[in-house]
Scaffold this active site. Sequence first.
Site, PDB file in Angstrom:
ATOM      1  N   ARG A 221     -28.515  70.017   9.109  1.00  0.00           N
ATOM      2  CA  ARG A 221     -29.379  70.379  10.229  1.00  0.00           C
ATOM      3  C   ARG A 221     -28.684  71.262  11.268  1.00  0.00           C
ATOM      4  NH1 ARG A 221     -30.386  64.342  12.368  1.00  0.00           N
ATOM      5  NH2 ARG A 221     -32.136  65.303  13.458  1.00  0.00           N
TER       6      ARG A 221
ATOM      7  N   ASP B 203     -39.067  53.768  13.914  1.00  0.00           N
ATOM      8  CA  ASP B 203     -40.077  54.648  14.500  1.00  0.00           C
ATOM      9  C   ASP B 203     -41.464  54.011  14.431  1.00  0.00           C
ATOM     10  OD1 ASP B 203     -38.002  56.541  14.716  1.00  0.00           O
ATOM     11  OD2 ASP B 203     -38.428  57.304  12.708  1.00  0.00           O
TER      12      ASP B 203
ATOM     13  N   ASN C 117     -31.625  55.375  19.573  1.00  0.00           N
ATOM     14  CA  ASN C 117     -31.390  56.032  18.279  1.00  0.00           C
ATOM     15  C   ASN C 117     -30.038  56.750  18.191  1.00  0.00           C
ATOM     16  OD1 ASN C 117     -33.328  55.509  16.361  1.00  0.00           O
ATOM     17  ND2 ASN C 117     -34.649  57.214  16.912  1.00  0.00           N
TER      18      ASN C 117
ATOM     19  N   GLY D  80     -38.993  62.676  10.806  1.00  0.00           N
ATOM     20  CA  GLY D  80     -38.080  62.760  11.941  1.00  0.00           C
ATOM     21  C   GLY D  80     -38.513  61.743  12.967  1.00  0.00           C
TER      22      GLY D  80
END
Length: 340
Positions: free
Chosen positions: A106, A281, A167, A34
């Site tokens: 999710r 990331d 993002n 994540g």
Amino acid sequence: MAKVVCFGEIMLRLAPPGYLRFEQANAFEVVYGGGEANVCVSAANYGLDAAFVTKVPDNPIGQAAVNEMRRYGVDTTHMARGGERLGIYFCEKGASQRPSKVVYDRKYSSISTARKEDFDWDKIFKGAQWFHFTGITPALSDSAAEAVLESCKKAKEHGLTVSCDLNFRKNLWTSEKAGKVMAAYMPYVDVAIANEEDAEKVFGIKAQNTDVTGGSLSHEGYKDVAKQLKDRFGFKTVAITLRGSISASDNNWAAMLYQDDQYHFSRSYPIHIVDRVGGGDSFAGGLIYAMLSDYSAKDSLEFAVAASCLKHSIEGDHNHVTVGEVKTLMAGDGSGRVQR
């Protein structure tokens, strides 16, 4: 040792082995990751004191996610427990002209039920120097968005440097809502990180003379994007990753950093991709480490780009490289020769 705090979601990633398509798979490989979790693992990997804040279900799957972060030396003390499920995403790796695919599962995840009251930010930020979040977490629910805003306010009260990776995820919210919600956080942000499309999709700031799909990137266009972002929100630093997509297997990878009215462009790396998830990331994690280590603006950029270049060669969401390996690539040794 500098302390970094990251706030966001950790998810279960299920992927067909190798380059199989979803329809071909009769098994899935398990990885945890994540956006913010990946940054936190990078920070810990480089020797920083890294703490990850999230909400996970109080069940064995939630505990498995906690254990994954502990495995890499991340402090999980301040994770909240509750909700019914850990978010899942399915990832099919692309190759050649076939793009990768991601399918999210999710909805109603534990982090989407997070409330600002779930976290004692005064305690969490004690002794910390840096706070990182992304535009993914506030997209999950209105209550999560409120928790992010509270974390930003508290981070500034405690004098932390705050970084945000925009993002944008079109499958989670619209550009209109993203722009409205994210704008409320920007006054607290010192370091803004984006890719080729985030500034446009979130704030309507588009790089001119650039075709992301065709792999054409204009340096002048991104200079203008960075300056507009700084002028609008007052950021101290703006970093933009520049991905020239040749195919799903091969990209050119570079970045730009705008600080103190100076533009810095990194060297460009031709990369053959093993796994591109977490590439951005790993850039953020490298940038945070370098800036906390008092690297110059140019060297901070080069460290972040080299770190993220190496990440593309590693399976899974996390970046498993050492500071020494990143510095070797920064120094120009990208031969890939066996190290004995």
